[in-house]
Each structure stands twice: as C-alpha cells, then as structure tokens.
Design an enzyme around this catalytic site. Structure first.
Site, short mmCIF file in Angstrom:
data_model
loop_
_atom_site.label_atom_id
_atom_site.label_comp_id
_atom_site.label_asym_id
_atom_site.label_seq_id
_atom_site.Cartn_x
_atom_site.Cartn_y
_atom_site.Cartn_z
N ALA A 23 12.06 74.69 7.10
CA ALA A 23 11.43 73.52 7.74
C ALA A 23 12.44 72.61 8.45
O ALA A 23 12.05 71.57 8.98
CB ALA A 23 10.67 72.71 6.69
N GLY A 26 12.76 74.24 14.44
CA GLY A 26 11.75 75.12 15.02
C GLY A 26 10.34 74.84 14.55
O GLY A 26 9.92 73.69 14.37
N GLY A 28 8.86 75.55 11.70
CA GLY A 28 8.74 75.01 10.35
C GLY A 28 8.87 73.49 10.37
O GLY A 28 8.13 72.79 9.66
N TYR A 176 13.10 93.88 12.90
CA TYR A 176 12.32 92.63 13.01
C TYR A 176 10.83 92.95 13.04
O TYR A 176 10.03 92.33 12.32
CB TYR A 176 12.72 91.86 14.28
CG TYR A 176 11.96 90.56 14.43
CD1 TYR A 176 12.10 89.52 13.51
CD2 TYR A 176 11.07 90.36 15.50
CE1 TYR A 176 11.39 88.33 13.64
CE2 TYR A 176 10.38 89.17 15.64
CZ TYR A 176 10.53 88.15 14.71
OH TYR A 176 9.83 86.97 14.83
N1 LIG Z 1 9.47 81.07 18.05
C1 LIG Z 1 8.65 82.07 18.32
O1 LIG Z 1 8.26 82.30 19.48
C2 LIG Z 1 8.17 82.96 17.21
C3 LIG Z 1 7.38 84.06 17.57
C4 LIG Z 1 6.86 84.87 16.56
C5 LIG Z 1 7.08 84.56 15.23
N2 LIG Z 1 7.87 83.50 14.91
C6 LIG Z 1 8.10 83.24 13.49
O2 LIG Z 1 8.07 81.85 13.22
C7 LIG Z 1 8.89 81.57 12.07
C8 LIG Z 1 9.77 80.37 12.37
O3 LIG Z 1 10.71 80.75 13.37
P1 LIG Z 1 11.24 79.75 14.49
O4 LIG Z 1 10.84 80.32 15.78
O5 LIG Z 1 10.89 78.35 14.16
O6 LIG Z 1 12.83 80.00 14.32
P2 LIG Z 1 14.02 79.00 13.99
O7 LIG Z 1 13.94 77.80 14.85
O8 LIG Z 1 15.25 79.85 14.06
O9 LIG Z 1 13.75 78.56 12.47
C9 LIG Z 1 13.90 79.48 11.42
C10 LIG Z 1 13.99 78.72 10.10
O10 LIG Z 1 14.14 79.68 9.06
C11 LIG Z 1 15.26 79.29 8.25
N3 LIG Z 1 15.87 80.42 7.57
C12 LIG Z 1 16.48 81.49 8.12
N4 LIG Z 1 16.97 82.28 7.15
C13 LIG Z 1 16.67 81.70 5.96
C14 LIG Z 1 16.91 82.04 4.61
N5 LIG Z 1 17.60 83.12 4.25
N6 LIG Z 1 16.45 81.20 3.65
C15 LIG Z 1 15.77 80.09 3.97
N7 LIG Z 1 15.53 79.70 5.23
C16 LIG Z 1 15.98 80.51 6.22
C17 LIG Z 1 16.22 78.64 9.24
O11 LIG Z 1 17.18 77.87 8.55
P3 LIG Z 1 18.65 77.61 9.19
O12 LIG Z 1 18.46 76.63 10.30
O13 LIG Z 1 19.45 77.09 8.03
O14 LIG Z 1 19.14 78.95 9.68
C18 LIG Z 1 15.23 77.80 10.03
O15 LIG Z 1 14.88 76.65 9.30
C19 LIG Z 1 9.65 82.86 11.76
O16 LIG Z 1 9.03 83.50 10.66
C20 LIG Z 1 9.48 83.69 13.02
O17 LIG Z 1 9.51 85.08 12.76
C21 LIG Z 1 8.42 82.69 15.87
#
Ligand SMILES: NC(=O)c1ccc[n+]([C@@H]2O[C@H](COP(=O)([O-])OP(=O)(O)OC[C@H]3O[C@@H](n4cnc5c(N)ncnc54)[C@H](OP(=O)(O)O)[C@@H]3O)[C@@H](O)[C@H]2O)c1
Length: 304
Positions: A23, A26, A28, A176
């Site tokens: 959270a 992005g 979250g 992925y």
């Molecule tokens: N953005 C898109 O277009 C998109 C599309 C399809 C699906 N999604 C899904 O949406 C979800 C959120 O992604 P996002 O796009 O918001 O990406 P993001 O901005 O990179 O955020 C990812 C979050 O996950 C955390 N995280 C990563 N590895 C972790 C771990 N081992 N333990 C705990 N937390 C961890 C990160 O923490 P840190 O900052 O500390 O690394 C960050 O808070 C993901 O499941 C992704 O697959 C996103």
C-alpha cells in the site's frame, strides 16, 4: 441504462477494518487512501517501514482523521507472512476487507525465502498463505471480502505444473503471467469453496487494466522510456486503476466469485465492471490442482 459504480456514492465504512498489501505506492496506495477516506480502519501491509510511514503521512494530509496503521510484511517470505497474520489476529477482533495487492512484474530471476520462483512467490503464494491464516477472522466478520489482484497478462499465462518454479529455463514474462493467472484462479476458487462451506465471506478477483504505477520498475530502460511516452494514451491514472478493486470490495451488488476490470476497449481503461474471466481460469481440474500444490507449498490446510 447501465450506470457505472462510483466511489463517491458509496456509503461510509466506519467500523470496518481493511488490510491492503503493497500500500505504500501505486494502486495499493490509491486503494488504501480511498478506504481510509471512507472511514475504514486501514492497515498498510508493506515490506519497508519508512516507505509505508511516508505513505501513511501523505494519506493523512488528505484525510487528517483517518485511522491508518502500518505493519510489516514481505509476501516473498512465508515466515514474515505468518508473523504478520499472528500479530494482526492477536490485535483485531474483525477483518472486513483483505486486499491482496502487492506485486512485482517481469523481474530478473530470483528465489523467495522458501525457494519459490520470485514472481509466483511474491504475487501469489505469499497471498495464498496470508488469506488462509486470516480466513478464520474473516469468516467471523459479517460481510467480509477477499480481493485478489490479477492482470490482463493472465490471459496469456498457463500454470506450468511440470515446472512451476522455472527450474529449467526462466522466462520473466511467462512467470509474471503464470503468477497473475494463479491469482485469478485463486480468487474464483476461494469463492466457490466459501459458498460450498456455507460461509458468508466473499472472494472477488480484480484487475486494473493498464494503470500508472511503479510496476514497470524492472523493465529495461528503453521499454520504460517507450511506456512513459505512450503513457498518456495507454494508461489510466492510479486512482482510476484502483476502482475495479474498490468496486469488488465495496459494491453492494457484488455476489462473490466475479472478475472485475475496466469496461473500455480490451479492458485497458474505463469504469469498473464485471468482466469475463479468462477461459484458463475456469478449468476446474487445474484450479483444484493449483489449490493442492499451493496448500502443500505453503504448509497450510484451508480445511475446505
Ligand atoms: N499498474 C498496472 O497497470 C497493473 C496491471 C495489472 C495488474 N497490476 C497489479 O496491481 C498490483 C499493484 O501493482 P502496482 O501497479 O501498483 O505496482 P507498484 O506501484 O510497483 O506497487 C507494488 C507494491 O507491491 C509492493 N511489494 C512488492 N514486493 C513485495 C513484497 N515482497 N512484500 C510486500 N510488498 C511488496 C511494493 O512495495 P515496494 O515499494 O517496497 O517495492 C509496492 O508497494 C500488482 O499485483 C500488479 O500485478 C497492475
């Protein structure tokens, strides 16, 4: 006429308790911000305390009276997941919303603490265990819901039962896609099992289309530059990208077992709507096999 679900007209969530993994940034971040703004008590479940605390302070600028906690979890380490779940269960009498959001995309090969392929471990198996450990609390909480974040990438994934952790040849894109297909299959299968066991709790899968976030951090510099250039056309905002998750979590017409995504062309952008899950996720035999492998890998029995 079909009217899109809207956060603005959704009632306040005072008295409800939510966890959002990943959270601090992005989607979250946007999801937690919206839930806290609606009055829910939200736990930011993050792996880096300083980043999470910074996010908490930023959220409080928008909602000064919000109830926001920070707790550490690394979904790539099952021991960390167990510590989180133990402490949360000790400190809370209810859990209304579990948002399994944390994720990584197309990373170089690595193994999680327990030796799983990194993307499957962080995106899926850590959340499988977390959900199982928190389910007793959720099944005691009226109206509880689990949200599993999947992706359009799940559409070209398959579960490689013969080589789940890419011991042979690593393909970061397929890894992925596999991890996100697993999240979708889990989201659907969990709801089916909750219904069969007579529980009121619901499980929903949601994807954000293409949304602005830090998710591309592991892609090569040229690809990131190209994404940045086409971003304004291709990507919707992080706040809009969080809406399918929020609809799944808060929508009054959600029955459980739905997949939710943006309603625009090819589900890339748009208002949140119920969408058709990818056919691979409807294969019951594969769902059951994945469930059994996940229970064994995580050392947990859901009991249904
Ligand atoms: N953005 C898109 O277009 C998109 C599309 C399809 C699906 N999604 C899904 O949406 C979800 C959120 O992604 P996002 O796009 O918001 O990406 P993001 O901005 O990179 O955020 C990812 C979050 O996950 C955390 N995280 C990563 N590895 C972790 C771990 N081992 N333990 C705990 N937390 C961890 C990160 O923490 P840190 O900052 O500390 O690394 C960050 O808070 C993901 O499941 C992704 O697959 C996103």
């Amino acid at each position: 006429m079909h009217r899109a679900w809207s956060l603005e007209t959704t009632g306040n969530q005072h008295g409800r308790v939510a966890i959002v993994t990943g959270a601090n940034t992005g989607l979250g971040y946007e999801t937690a911000l919206a839930l806290a703004g609606k009055g829910a008590r939200v736990t930011l479940a993050c792996r880096d305390h300083d980043k999470a605390e910074t996010a908490r302070r930023r959220m409080l600028l928008s909602h000064p009276s919000a109830q926001i906690d920070v707790r550490l979890i690394d979904t790539g380490d099952l021991d960390s997941v167990r510590r989180f779940a133990d402490a949360f269960t000790r400190d809370h009498a209810r859990l209304d919303l579990l948002i399994n959001n944390a994720g990584i995309m197309i990373t170089p090969y690595f193994q999680t603490a327990q030796g799983f392929e990194g993307q499957l471990g962080v995106n899926y198996l850590g959340h499988f265990l977390l959900t199982g450990l928190l389910l007793p609390l959720m099944t005691r909480t009226p109206g509880a819901r689990v949200l599993s974040l999947y992706s359009l990438a799940a559409g070209w994934g398959r579960i490689r039962f013969d080589d789940l952790h890419f011991a042979r040849k690593y393909d970061p894109t397929q890894a992925y896609a596999q991890s996100k297909l697993a999240c979708l299959m889990f989201g659907l299968e969990l709801d089916k099992r909750l219904r069969a066991a007579g529980h009121e709790a619901k499980s929903v899968a949601a994807h954000p289309g293409f949304s602005r976030s830090d998710l591309s951090r592991h892609l090569s510099v040229p690809i990131r530059a190209a994404l940045w250039a086409v971003g304004p056309w291709l990507l919707q905002s992080g706040a809009d990208g969080a809406l399918p998750t929020l609809y799944g979590a808060l929508g009054e017409d959600i029955r459980g077992g739905e997949a939710i995504g943006p309603d625009g062309r090819k589900q890339r952008k748009g208002a949140p709507a119920v969408v058709e899950p990818f056919a691979e996720a409807l294969d019951q035999a594969k769902r059951e096999r994945l469930w059994a492998v996940s229970e064994e890998s995580c050392g947990i029995g859901y009991g249904f």
